[in-house]
Each structure stands twice: as structure tokens, then as C-alpha cells.
Design a protein around this motif. Structure first.
Motif, short mmCIF file in Angstrom:
data_model
loop_
_atom_site.label_atom_id
_atom_site.label_comp_id
_atom_site.label_asym_id
_atom_site.label_seq_id
_atom_site.Cartn_x
_atom_site.Cartn_y
_atom_site.Cartn_z
N LEU A 123 -4.92 11.83 -11.11
CA LEU A 123 -4.00 11.42 -12.18
C LEU A 123 -4.79 11.01 -13.43
N ASP A 124 -5.91 10.33 -13.20
CA ASP A 124 -6.74 9.90 -14.32
C ASP A 124 -7.43 11.09 -14.99
N ASP A 125 -7.99 12.00 -14.17
CA ASP A 125 -8.67 13.18 -14.72
C ASP A 125 -7.70 14.06 -15.51
N SER A 126 -6.43 14.06 -15.10
CA SER A 126 -5.42 14.88 -15.79
C SER A 126 -4.86 14.16 -17.02
N GLN A 127 -5.39 12.97 -17.29
CA GLN A 127 -4.99 12.16 -18.44
C GLN A 127 -3.50 11.82 -18.43
N ILE A 128 -2.98 11.66 -17.21
CA ILE A 128 -1.57 11.28 -17.06
C ILE A 128 -1.44 9.76 -17.11
N ILE A 129 -2.41 9.06 -16.56
CA ILE A 129 -2.39 7.60 -16.58
C ILE A 129 -3.56 7.09 -17.42
N ASN A 130 -3.39 5.90 -18.01
CA ASN A 130 -4.48 5.33 -18.80
C ASN A 130 -5.42 4.51 -17.91
N ARG A 131 -6.45 3.98 -18.51
CA ARG A 131 -7.47 3.26 -17.75
C ARG A 131 -6.89 2.03 -17.06
N ASN A 132 -6.00 1.32 -17.75
CA ASN A 132 -5.42 0.11 -17.16
C ASN A 132 -4.60 0.44 -15.91
N THR A 133 -3.79 1.50 -15.99
CA THR A 133 -2.98 1.90 -14.84
C THR A 133 -3.86 2.38 -13.70
N LYS A 134 -4.91 3.12 -14.04
CA LYS A 134 -5.86 3.57 -13.02
C LYS A 134 -6.47 2.38 -12.29
N ASN A 135 -6.89 1.37 -13.05
CA ASN A 135 -7.50 0.18 -12.43
C ASN A 135 -6.50 -0.56 -11.55
N ARG B 144 0.84 -1.20 0.00
CA ARG B 144 0.00 0.00 0.00
C ARG B 144 0.88 1.26 0.00
N LYS B 145 1.92 1.25 0.81
CA LYS B 145 2.83 2.40 0.89
C LYS B 145 3.52 2.63 -0.46
N ILE B 146 3.91 1.55 -1.13
CA ILE B 146 4.54 1.67 -2.44
C ILE B 146 3.56 2.28 -3.44
N THR B 147 2.30 1.86 -3.37
CA THR B 147 1.27 2.41 -4.25
C THR B 147 1.16 3.92 -4.07
N GLU B 148 1.18 4.36 -2.81
CA GLU B 148 1.12 5.80 -2.52
C GLU B 148 2.36 6.52 -3.06
N GLU B 149 3.54 5.89 -2.87
CA GLU B 149 4.80 6.50 -3.31
C GLU B 149 4.85 6.63 -4.83
N LEU B 150 4.37 5.63 -5.53
CA LEU B 150 4.35 5.69 -7.00
C LEU B 150 3.42 6.79 -7.48
N CYS B 151 2.30 6.94 -6.79
CA CYS B 151 1.34 7.99 -7.13
C CYS B 151 1.99 9.37 -7.01
N VAL B 152 2.70 9.58 -5.91
CA VAL B 152 3.38 10.86 -5.67
C VAL B 152 4.51 11.07 -6.67
N LEU B 153 5.25 10.00 -6.97
CA LEU B 153 6.37 10.08 -7.90
C LEU B 153 5.90 10.51 -9.29
N ILE B 154 4.81 9.93 -9.74
CA ILE B 154 4.26 10.30 -11.06
C ILE B 154 3.84 11.76 -11.07
N ALA B 155 3.17 12.19 -9.99
CA ALA B 155 2.71 13.58 -9.91
C ALA B 155 3.89 14.55 -9.94
N GLU B 156 4.96 14.23 -9.21
CA GLU B 156 6.13 15.10 -9.17
C GLU B 156 6.79 15.20 -10.54
N LYS B 157 6.90 14.08 -11.22
CA LYS B 157 7.53 14.07 -12.54
C LYS B 157 6.71 14.87 -13.55
N MET B 158 5.39 14.89 -13.34
CA MET B 158 4.50 15.59 -14.27
C MET B 158 4.11 16.98 -13.76
#
Length: 467
Positions: free
Chosen positions: A71-83, A41-55
Motif C-alpha cells: 500500500l505504501d509502495d503504491s502511494q495509496i497511504i501516507n507515511r503516518n498511516t503506514k506507521n 490485529r484482525k481489524i488491521t488486516e481487514e482495513l488493509c484489504v478494504l483499502i486495496a479493494e477500493k483502490m
């Protein structure tokens, strides 16, 4: 950049924190899968933050669910990644849920089944994490496409290796892992034990927790030495590893750490909570509720809601149902705790339906919920179902009556044996002066033992009073 051959190599592409958390999750996957789920769960949160920082994206919410949707609304990730993100968030909630108190359960089969289900979830979460690693790696353009990677064999890990590594390492992380290992062993030692245990077991169990506390203390002190504030000892609790501090204080609060009072232990838990360590925030809020400091409790519990805390929602249910009498809001928090994976909350909702409190009475729905809670490891649901739906009280009463009947029969038999074993009454024989002396001399009594005495009655054994 090093060639990516294993899932550990892939985790190492993002950050040292993600790599450490992933390796820790693998080390505990078999023996403590719920802790592995927490790390996933912590890794999931960290990846979310990492993507946001890079973008260059800023989040307006601390909740993982909201961040994924952003992330999904900003069209940064696709549907598969969101799921994948959402599947991991839901799957790992069982690990995030932290029971404030534990009870010894003597049903070893029940506990083992619960652990097996948790292990199955942890293995599934690992698979999802690796897929998310691959998606994130490509999204952030960290390298070319990844060839098929191999999974690190978790059988290479285990508590013995973790404890050995801690003995030869000065790394705070190795000490923290060893503490978790000892604490897990202590918990496993309770499986199959009766609710009332002898002193030998208690000494063994408490000894393991003391070892855990010692390693946690070493961990937070070593982490402070690695910080930029190590020259100022007064800054220890403010800048050491918050998880190690919290875990050490939680054991100290039970009175097992010499020199640390319960009051001091909860002060350390408060420090960890005020520093934002999620488990400590919810745990301290629950503690304040038990202390009947409801306003303070509510403040901490609401703060814990920012990270989707099942424990916080569960205790807010208590506050709104028992203190503020806002049944609608109470039910919302209970349902949210269930959504976040709190099995005991499923049991509590089943109890509400059985009692007709807050919700309309419905025994069928109650039993369905209780059985669902039991299947997910709820001790609350299991205990209530035994009493209310399996007539545990009636069985206990019948068992007690059978015991009393058997006791009466045994008592009668024992009394009979006592009566039969009593010495037979003695017959008193009066010896005349001219009778043969009882000493066997063949002289008359008056010429022998009774020469200087008046005739005296004597007794003989083994003769009946009616003989």
C-alpha cells in the motif's frame, strides 16, 4: 449516513465484520486483553484489504507486513498511516501468539503483572485503531471530516453482560463470546493455585471449560444455520464458523466433551485448519510435531507462516534444531518468533546462550534475555532462571535438609514421649497359705480364696519391679 459520535459509530462506517470485531474487542478489553489484541490485529488486516479493494489493488502476499508495504509502495497511504499499520501489527502480535499448552502457575503476582502489561498494550492498540479508522475514513472518502469522537466506556461491558446476552440471544456471535468468557474465567481460576490441586478445584475448573465448549458448539451450529448451506447437514463442519469449531475441538481434545474422542477432536481442528483459520493451522502443525509426524507438521507450520504466526515459527525452530539439524534456519525462526511477540521464545534463546547450543555460550546475555522473557510473561524463562540463576535446586536441597533435621528432632521427642507413656512393669507377689488373703477378708489365704487351691501367684498394678 448516521452521525459519528463514538468510536463504535466510526467502526460501523466500514463493514459489519469490522464493527463486530471492534465491539468484541471492547467487550473483552478489561477481562481478556490478549483476545482484544487478537481482534485489533484482525481489524488491521481487514482495513488493509478494504483499502486495496477500493483502490483496485491486488496483493501478491498474505503477510500483513508485505501488504502494508505494498500500500505504501503504491502511494495509496501516507507515511503516518503506514506507521499506524505497522505499530498495530507489532503491538497486536502478543494477542496473535497462541500458546499450545498452558501450565498452572502459582505465582499470582507474576500473572497479574503480565495481564496488566497486556491491558496496557490493548488500550494503546485501541487508540491506534481509532486513528487508523479516521485515516481510512478520509482516504476512502466515506464522508466529510470527523469531529472529535468520544470513547465508549468499556466498564459498561463485562463477562456477566456477555453471558446474559448469550442466554437470551440466538446469535452465534453471542454464544462465541460467552464461550470465550467462560474459558477466560477458567484460566483466571488457576491464578494463585498450587501445582497440585484438590478434586474440588479440578471439578470447578473443568466445569467452566465444559460450559465454554457447550457455547462454542452452539455457536458453530447456529452459524451454520445462518449460512447458505444449512439445508445440507453434511456440510456443517465445512461451512460453520471456523473459530467456534476450533475452540470447541481444542477443549474436546483434552477429554472434557462427552461423546467426542481425542482423535475426533483433532479431526475437527484439522478441518478448521484446512479451511484456513490461522490459529488452527499453527495449532494443528504443533500437534503433528508432538505426534512425531514431522513432515506433515512442517507443511502446516510453513502454511501458518503466511500470516506471521509466532507459534509456527517456534515449532519450526524445533524442527530445524532437533530434527533437520539446520541451526542457521532454526535460529532465524526463533528470532522471528521473538519479533512476533512470543515471550517463551525469548526465554528459549536465553537458554541457548546459557547452554552454548547453536549460539556461543554467554551467561550474561542469557540472563538478560531470560529477564526480558520474564518481564513479558514467559513461564519458560521464569522457570529456567529460577533453577539456573537463583539456585532453586540448592535452595530446595537446603530446605529438604532442614526439614529432615527437624524431622529427626521431632522423631526423637516422640520416641521419648512413647517410652515415658508405656505402662510400668508389674510386680509378681507370691501369697503364702498362712498369709492374709488378698481379697481383704482378713482371713488366711488357705481359709479363704485358697481353700480349694494350691497357692497361686497374683499380680498388683502400680508397683515397681524394684519396689
Amino acid at each position: 449516513m448516521n452521525e459519528i459520535k463514538t468510536d463504535l459509530d466510526l467502526a460501523d462506517q466500514f463493514s459489519s465484520s469490522i464493527f463486530d470485531d471492534y465491539q468484541t474487542a471492547l467487550e473483552f478489553l478489561t477481562d481478556n486483553p490478549d483476545y482484544s489484541l487478537l481482534k485489533f490485529r484482525k481489524i488491521t488486516e481487514e482495513l488493509c484489504v478494504l483499502i486495496a479493494e477500493k483502490m483496485a489493488l491486488e496483493f501478491s502476499s498474505n503477510k500483513l507486513n508485505d501488504r502494508i508495504n505494498t500500500l505504501d509502495d503504491s502511494q495509496i497511504i501516507n507515511r503516518n498511516t503506514k506507521n499506524l499499520f505497522h505499530d498495530l501489527r507489532i503491538l497486536c502480535n502478543d494477542g496473535v501468539h497462541n500458546n499450545k499448552k498452558t501450565e498452572l502457575d502459582n505465582d499470582a503476582t507474576f500473572i497479574q503483572e503480565t495481564k496488566n502489561k497486556c491491558l496496557e498494550k490493548a488500550n494503546t492498540a485501541r487508540k491506534y485503531i481509532i486513528e487508523l479508522f479516521e485515516d481510512t475514513y478520509l482516504l476512502l472518502k466515506l464522508g466529510k471530516s470527523i469531529s472529535k469522537i468520544s470513547y465508549v466506556d468499556c466498564s459498561d461491558y463485562g463477562f456477566k453482560k456477555i453471558i446474559f446476552d448469550a442466554a437470551i440471544s440466538s446469535s452465534y456471535l453471542s454464544k462465541l463470546k460467552a464461550g470465550i468468557a467462560y474459558e477466560t474465567i477458567a484460566k483466571q481460576a488457576t491464578i494463585g493455585m498450587p501445582l497440585v490441586v484438590d478434586n474440588t478445584f479440578k471439578l470447578h475448573h473443568d466445569g467452566l471449560l465444559k460450559l465454554a465448549a457447550n457455547h462454542y458448539e452452539s455457536a458453530y451450529k447456529l452459524s451454520f444455520k445462518e449460512s447458505n448451506y444449512h439445508s445440507d447437514a453434511k456440510q456443517l463442519y465445512q461451512h460453520c464458523d471456523a473459530e467456534s469449531l476450533f475452540r470447541s475441538a481444542k477443549i474436546a481434545a483434552s477429554g472434557l466433551v462427552n461423546g467426542v474422542t481425542e482423535e475426533e477432536a483433532f479431526q475437527y481442528i484439522k478441518i478448521a485448519a484446512d479451511r484456513g483459520y490461522n490459529e488452527a493451522v499453527a495449532f494443528y502443525g504443533a500437534y503433528l510435531f508432538d505426534e512425531k509426524r514431522y513432515e506433515e507438521s512442517k507443511e502446516y507450520l510453513q502454511q501458518a507462516l503466511k500470516v506471521d504466526s509466532a507459534l509456527a515459527n517456534r515449532y519450526l525452530f524445533y524442527i530445524h534444531s532437533e530434527i533437520e539439524f539446520d541451526n542457521k534456519l532454526a535460529l532465524e525462526h526463533l528470532e522471528k518468533a521473538i519479533e512476533l511477540g512470543c515471550a517463551d521464545s525469548i526465554g528459549e534463546l536465553g537458554i541457548l546462550y546459557h547452554k552454548g547450543f547453536i549460539v556461543e555460550k554467554n551467561n550474561d546475555k542469557s540472563e538478560v534475555l531470560l529477564l526480558d522473557g520474564i518481564s513479558k510473561g514467559s513461564y519458560v524463562a521464569k522457570r529456567y532462571h529460577l533453577i539456573e540463576f537463583e539456585d532453586l535446586v540448592g535452595q530446595m536441597q537446603k530446605g529438604m535438609q532442614d526439614f529432615l533435621d527437624q524431622f529427626d528432632k521431632q522423631s526423637e521427642q516422640i520416641q521419648k514421649e512413647i517410652e515415658e507413656s508405656k505402662p510400668k512393669p508389674l510386680r509378681v507377689i507370691k501369697v503364702g497359705r498362712n498369709d492374709p488373703c488378698s481379697c481383704g477378708s482378713n482371713k488366711k489365704y488357705k481359709k479363704c480364696c485358697g481353700k480349694n487351691e494350691s497357692p497361686t501367684p497374683i499380680t498388683t498394678k502400680n508397683s515397681s519391679i524394684f519396689g
